[in-house]
Design a protein around this motif. Structure first.
Motif, short mmCIF file in Angstrom:
data_model
loop_
_atom_site.label_atom_id
_atom_site.label_comp_id
_atom_site.label_asym_id
_atom_site.label_seq_id
_atom_site.Cartn_x
_atom_site.Cartn_y
_atom_site.Cartn_z
N VAL A 132 0.84 -1.20 0.00
CA VAL A 132 0.00 0.00 0.00
C VAL A 132 0.87 1.25 0.00
O VAL A 132 0.60 2.22 -0.73
CB VAL A 132 -0.95 -0.01 1.22
CG1 VAL A 132 -1.60 1.37 1.40
CG2 VAL A 132 -2.03 -1.07 1.03
N ARG A 133 1.93 1.24 0.79
CA ARG A 133 2.85 2.39 0.80
C ARG A 133 3.48 2.59 -0.57
O ARG A 133 3.63 3.73 -1.04
CB ARG A 133 3.93 2.20 1.87
CG ARG A 133 3.42 2.31 3.30
CD ARG A 133 4.51 1.95 4.29
NE ARG A 133 5.70 2.78 4.11
CZ ARG A 133 6.95 2.34 4.25
NH1 ARG A 133 7.18 1.07 4.55
NH2 ARG A 133 7.96 3.15 4.07
N ALA A 134 3.83 1.48 -1.22
CA ALA A 134 4.43 1.57 -2.56
C ALA A 134 3.44 2.23 -3.53
O ALA A 134 3.81 3.13 -4.30
CB ALA A 134 4.81 0.18 -3.05
N TYR A 135 2.20 1.79 -3.48
CA TYR A 135 1.18 2.34 -4.38
C TYR A 135 0.97 3.83 -4.15
O TYR A 135 0.92 4.63 -5.10
CB TYR A 135 -0.13 1.58 -4.16
CG TYR A 135 -1.33 2.21 -4.84
CD1 TYR A 135 -1.49 2.15 -6.22
CD2 TYR A 135 -2.31 2.87 -4.08
CE1 TYR A 135 -2.59 2.73 -6.84
CE2 TYR A 135 -3.40 3.46 -4.70
CZ TYR A 135 -3.53 3.39 -6.07
OH TYR A 135 -4.62 3.97 -6.67
N LEU A 136 0.89 4.22 -2.89
CA LEU A 136 0.64 5.63 -2.57
C LEU A 136 1.85 6.51 -2.91
O LEU A 136 1.69 7.63 -3.39
CB LEU A 136 0.27 5.77 -1.09
CG LEU A 136 -1.10 5.17 -0.71
CD1 LEU A 136 -1.28 5.18 0.80
CD2 LEU A 136 -2.23 5.95 -1.39
#
Length: 345
Positions: free
Chosen positions: A300-304
């Motif tokens: 999720v951090r990667a996506y954001l």
């Protein structure tokens, strides 16, 4: 034999258990009776026998389901026992579905029987435990000859017929809505994210059914976590294109869900919705409040971070997330995301 066991086994077993029979002995007796029926070619005469009264069948099957989901059992044991006793699956079928040795499943079932040995259920127990076990079965996915997701839906339908409660409807709606897009989740063995799925090939009839079940549940004004999750799934299903997803409503439902359950998984999914509504930086701030050990936290951090324009950090995070992945399909997908950003740098 498997067909007879699945059709009549749970009904007969429920009657015997309710009348005080030991579970192991009762199960052996049921199987021996069905083997004898097959040996004497009595399949046709079985159908000619008068069916048990609907009240007795309902009570016995419901009690059996609660008995298999006894709070003293571990989730793995409860799942195995439920699939065996209520689902009518053989030990081999359960083992194949979970990709574990047949002896492992047999041991789980034996331990479960010993744990609840001597305990009689004269009235339904904790419904939330039963729903949790059914959801665990559903989330196991689709490997093997038995579609566990379809099996969980079948059992949920049976439960709803016996216990007309809003949260049972909510769970059934949630599973039906997720199952409607299951075939599009992968392509040639590769994971396809929700935003990239071909929505024209989702099962629209199943979506319509799931929405109808959910609407009936919500109309009773007794909101529970499965109804809230189903509402989120329905909003995703309602969008003809990913860009048309009503993220504001989804965020509102995540707020409702977070008020019902204190779950870091819910908090992480809510952070994604925050990122879609208020921007990726707001989403990243929301992620900071979620424990780092929650599955998909790094992804999720990667996506954001990618949406925020920090491609170098996003690439590194996708790579780290791929090493944390618990399935081959998820690992391959995250690896491809990292490779894609590497080519852009």
């Amino acid at each position: 034999m498997d067909g007879l066991l699945k059709q009549f086994g749970p009904q007969v077993l429920g009657v015997l258990v309710r009348r005080g029979a030991d579970f192991a002995a009762a199960e052996d007796a049921v199987q021996e009776a069905l083997v004898e029926a097959v040996r004497r070619r009595r399949e046709e005469t079985v159908h000619e026998q008068p069916a048990p009264g609907p009240t007795e069948w309902a009570d016995d099957t419901l009690l059996l389901l609660f008995w298999c989901c006894h709070p003293s059992l571990t989730p793995a044991s409860a799942v195995a026992l439920t699939l065996r006793a209520v689902g009518g699956l053989s030990t081999r079928q359960i083992a194949t579905a979970y990709l574990v040795p047949e002896t492992t499943v047999a041991q789980r079932i034996s331990r479960a029987k010993r744990t609840v040995s001597g305990q009689r259920l004269t009235q339904p127990g904790d419904l939330s435990t039963v729903l949790r076990v059914l959801y665990l079965i559903f989330n196991e996915g689709y490997p093997g000859e038995v579609d566990l997701a379809a099996e969980a839906i079948r059992l949920a339908r049976q439960l709803l017929a016996l216990a007309d409660e809003p949260e049972v409807s909510g769970l059934l709606a949630l599973m039906v809505l997720h199952h409607a897009r299951a075939p599009r989740r992968t392509a040639d063995g590769a994971l396809v994210p929700l935003a990239e799925q071909d929505r024209s090939r989702w099962d629209t009839a199943a979506i319509a059914e799931g929405v109808a079940i959910l609407q009936r549940a919500l109309s009773r004004d007794l909101l529970g976590e499965y109804q809230a999750q189903a509402a989120i799934a329905a909003l995703h299903a309602d969008a003809a294109r990913a860009q048309e997803t009503d993220w504001k409503q989804i965020l509102q439902w995540y707020d409702e869900l977070a008020a019902l359950v204190d779950s870091p998984v819910v908090a992480l999914n809510r952070a994604v919705a925050v990122g879609e509504v208020d921007g990726p930086l707001a989403g990243l701030r929301a992620v900071q409040d979620v424990p780092a050990g929650v599955p998909r936290h790094t992804a999720v951090r990667a996506y954001l971070h990618e949406r925020a324009g920090d491609l170098e950090l996003a690439r590194a995070l996708y790579g780290a997330a791929s090493r944390q992945a618990t399935s081959e399909a998820e690992r391959d997908h995250l690896t491809r995301q990292a490779a894609r950003l590497h080519r852009q740098l």
